[in-house]
Design an enzyme around this catalytic site. Structure first.
Site, PDB file in Angstrom:
ATOM      1  CB  SER A 188      44.053  37.905  36.703  1.00  0.00           C
ATOM      2  OG  SER A 188      45.048  36.953  37.054  1.00  0.00           O
ATOM      3  CG  HIS A 214      41.944  41.958  36.287  1.00  0.00           C
ATOM      4  ND1 HIS A 214      41.839  41.762  34.928  1.00  0.00           N
ATOM      5  CD2 HIS A 214      43.159  41.458  36.655  1.00  0.00           C
ATOM      6  CE1 HIS A 214      42.932  41.157  34.488  1.00  0.00           C
ATOM      7  NE2 HIS A 214      43.745  40.961  35.512  1.00  0.00           N
ATOM      8  CE  LYS A 236      45.005  43.332  33.317  1.00  0.00           C
ATOM      9  NZ  LYS A 236      46.367  43.880  33.116  1.00  0.00           N
TER      10      LYS A 236
END
Length: 389
Positions: free
Chosen positions: A178, A206, A238
């Site tokens: 990240s 992610h 996300k």
């Protein structure tokens, strides 16, 4: 007893440029936002595909609230497991190519719950040195023997696995790291783990949406299945543009989590309206390939621009594009100078990153335009030149 000593510690953080402050967002997530009453062009959101404010996702949220109400009302094991939750779990299982999926309220809770349901003091957990804080905390809280292997170093992992006599062995890493934006070397890590009869857990917070076929994530990107990555974690806040998280895996894994994951058992379920919205975002994430194509275009354009400016980027092929700065005070000054030009990028400082590795964490979204990206590059050129003069 007063808190005066805490005040002194807080003051010390301010003097070291490590003090964290909240900013108030007064608009939906988008490239153009209002922060503390000021219009800014933002490059610091994890809304990689631009789905957090998508009209179809918003409509699904409203319909879900009309159908199921807003609150979950109870834990999943009491009276809070709605049809919306169940349908989303089934769709996430199909999406990931795993037999089952289980919803959690946050990614932090998913990681804590999964590791602590699988391990205890008789076991061992091996984690990449730059794993997310939630993964590190999960390992420490489990009571298992905890070791951190060198970043993306399968040889170092192998040496550590050779020395353990633990009952169970779990290797844990992010899919996309990240703060650095690079990918885990999953093929080598999985091969090493398999040679020692160890499980592999990947937090692909992610990676989902950005990598793999139809956004199926880092494991899919490398062609790895459930036999190689036994515990697959994803967050929904996300690329999915909503909130919550899930763990996907075998029937035995999911049933074990339902029985033993305290962060699943002892908490109210996520809003069923959010689950409904996520079902809509999951369809968009898979169907609209142009979003990943646009992201890759922006990544290439940004990296080429930074190379021309001589800015030190990390080796990231993802929407996370950190610009290494060094010291925390310098990162804060650059961030403030950019904000004065209407560009909103947060400065990432210790302890989130190591001492001397403060950075501007630029994140890109499929909804950014080329013109907005060029505006960022122009602002970076002006600010960096001003800092050096």
């Amino acid at each position: 007893m007063s808190f005066n000593q805490l005040g002194a510690e807080l003051q010390a953080r301010k003097e070291q440029s490590l003090y964290r402050q909240r900013r108030v967002l007064q608009s939906p997530q988008a490239p153009e936002v209002i922060v503390d009453g000021k219009a800014c062009l933002a490059f610091c959101s994890n809304d990689y595909l631009g789905l957090a404010n998508h009209p179809e996702v918003i409509a699904a949220l409203k319909k879900g609230a009309d159908t199921y109400g807003v609150g979950g009302g109870a834990s999943h094991l009491v009276n809070g497991h709605s049809q919306a939750h169940h349908a989303l779990e089934e769709e996430l299982a199909e999406f990931t190519g795993r037999p089952r999926a289980l919803l959690f309220s946050t990614g932090y809770m998913a990681n804590i719950g999964a590791v602590n349901a699988l391990l205890d003091k008789r076991d061992a957990v091996f984690q990449d040195r730059v794993n997310h804080a939630s993964l590190l905390d999960a390992g420490l809280l489990s009571g298992a023997r905890f070791q951190r292997f060198l970043h993306n170093d399968a040889d170092n992992l192998n040496a550590r696995l050779q020395r353990t006599d633990a009952r169970r062995k779990l290797v844990v890493c992010d899919g996309v790291f990240s703060m650095d934006g690079d990918l885990a070397e999953l093929p080598a890590i999985c091969e090493t783990a398999a040679s020692h009869n160890a499980w592999v857990m990947v937090d692909d917070a992610h990676g989902f949406g950005c990598l793999g076929k139809q956004g199926r994530g880092t494991a899919d990107h490398f062609g790895l299945d459930g036999d190689q990555v036994q515990v697959l974690v994803g967050t929904l806040g996300k690329s999915f543009g909503t909130s919550g998280a899930f763990v996907a895996g075998s029937e035995e894994l999911i049933e074990t989590l339902i029985q033993h994951a305290r962060t699943y058992i002892y908490t109210t379920s996520m809003s069923p309206a959010i689950a409904s919205a996520t079902r809509a975002s999951l369809k968009l994430l898979q169907q609209e390939e142009w979003r990943r194509e646009k992201l890759n275009h922006l990544i290439r354009r940004f990296r080429q621009g930074c190379e021309q400016l001589g800015l030190p980027l990390m080796a990231s092929p993802t929407p996370i594009q950190p610009i290494l700065v060094g010291e925390a005070d310098r990162a804060m000054m650059i961030s403030a100078a950019l904000e004065a030009k209407g560009i909103f990028i947060g400065a990432i400082r210790p302890p989130t990153v190591p001492q001397g590795a403060a950075r501007l964490r630029v994140t890109l979204s499929a909804t950014h335009t080329d013109e907005q990206l060029d505006r960022l590059l122009d602002a970076l050129a002006e600010v960096m030149t001003g800092m050096e003069s």
